[in-house]
Scaffold this motif. Structure first.
Motif, PDB file in Angstrom:
ATOM      1  N   UNK A 189       6.371   8.839  -3.226  1.00 40.16           N
ATOM      2  CA  UNK A 189       6.371   9.795  -4.332  1.00 40.16           C
ATOM      3  C   UNK A 189       6.552   9.066  -5.667  1.00 40.16           C
ATOM      4  N   UNK A 190       5.833   9.494  -6.669  1.00 39.44           N
ATOM      5  CA  UNK A 190       5.858   8.818  -7.962  1.00 39.44           C
ATOM      6  C   UNK A 190       6.864   9.425  -8.928  1.00 39.44           C
ATOM      7  N   UNK A 191       7.680  10.360  -8.481  1.00 40.55           N
ATOM      8  CA  UNK A 191       8.632  11.007  -9.372  1.00 40.55           C
ATOM      9  C   UNK A 191      10.058  10.503  -9.163  1.00 40.55           C
TER      10      UNK A 191
ATOM     11  N   UNK B  43       0.828  -1.205   0.000  1.00 44.39           N
ATOM     12  CA  UNK B  43       0.000   0.000   0.000  1.00 44.39           C
ATOM     13  C   UNK B  43       0.862   1.255   0.000  1.00 44.39           C
ATOM     14  N   UNK B  44       1.991   1.200   0.715  1.00 47.11           N
ATOM     15  CA  UNK B  44       2.871   2.367   0.744  1.00 47.11           C
ATOM     16  C   UNK B  44       3.467   2.642  -0.637  1.00 47.11           C
ATOM     17  N   UNK B  45       3.864   1.586  -1.341  1.00 46.53           N
ATOM     18  CA  UNK B  45       4.432   1.760  -2.687  1.00 46.53           C
ATOM     19  C   UNK B  45       3.392   2.338  -3.635  1.00 46.53           C
TER      20      UNK B  45
ATOM     21  N   UNK C 291      11.975   0.751  -5.507  1.00 51.03           N
ATOM     22  CA  UNK C 291      10.524   0.747  -5.366  1.00 51.03           C
ATOM     23  C   UNK C 291       9.926  -0.485  -6.043  1.00 51.03           C
ATOM     24  N   UNK C 292      10.440  -0.867  -7.204  1.00 51.58           N
ATOM     25  CA  UNK C 292       9.950  -2.062  -7.894  1.00 51.58           C
ATOM     26  C   UNK C 292      10.270  -3.322  -7.089  1.00 51.58           C
ATOM     27  N   UNK C 293      11.472  -3.384  -6.520  1.00 52.83           N
ATOM     28  CA  UNK C 293      11.847  -4.539  -5.710  1.00 52.83           C
ATOM     29  C   UNK C 293      10.977  -4.637  -4.456  1.00 52.83           C
ATOM     30  N   UNK C 294      10.658  -3.506  -3.853  1.00 53.47           N
ATOM     31  CA  UNK C 294       9.799  -3.509  -2.678  1.00 53.47           C
ATOM     32  C   UNK C 294       8.398  -3.978  -3.041  1.00 53.47           C
ATOM     33  N   UNK C 295       7.892  -3.537  -4.184  1.00 51.69           N
ATOM     34  CA  UNK C 295       6.578  -3.989  -4.633  1.00 51.69           C
ATOM     35  C   UNK C 295       6.542  -5.472  -4.933  1.00 51.69           C
TER      36      UNK C 295
END
Length: 82
Positions: free
Chosen positions: A29-31, A22-24, A40-44
């Motif tokens: 931030x999306x920038x 949910x945090x990802x 971020x991709x690895x966390x997702x």
């Protein structure tokens, strides 16, 4: 592993996997660019893996994964083949 312990662990893993997911999606931030985008991709992806592991713990794939009492015969319904 007992059923209660297995399901408790499943709920804990599901919550621990859903929180960073949910945090990802909603909180980060999306920038971001470069290495942070890969992080971020690895966390997702790890969040999806934890959710899958929690679902596997909650709903085991085979009867051998659960230690339920199998001494009673399975229940049959009126639509079961004889």
């Amino acid at each position: 592993m007992s059923v209660v312990l297995r399901r408790t662990a499943a709920v804990a893993v599901l919550i621990a996997g859903a929180a960073p997911g949910f945090w990802v999606v909603f909180g980060a931030p999306h920038d971001r660019v470069g290495g942070m985008r890969l992080l971020k991709s690895a966390l997702g992806l790890s969040s999806l893996g934890m959710i899958s592991a929690g679902a596997w713990l909650l709903f085991p794939g085979s009867p051998d994964d659960d230690e339920d009492d199998t001494s009673t015969p399975p229940m049959t319904g009126p639509l079961d083949a004889l």
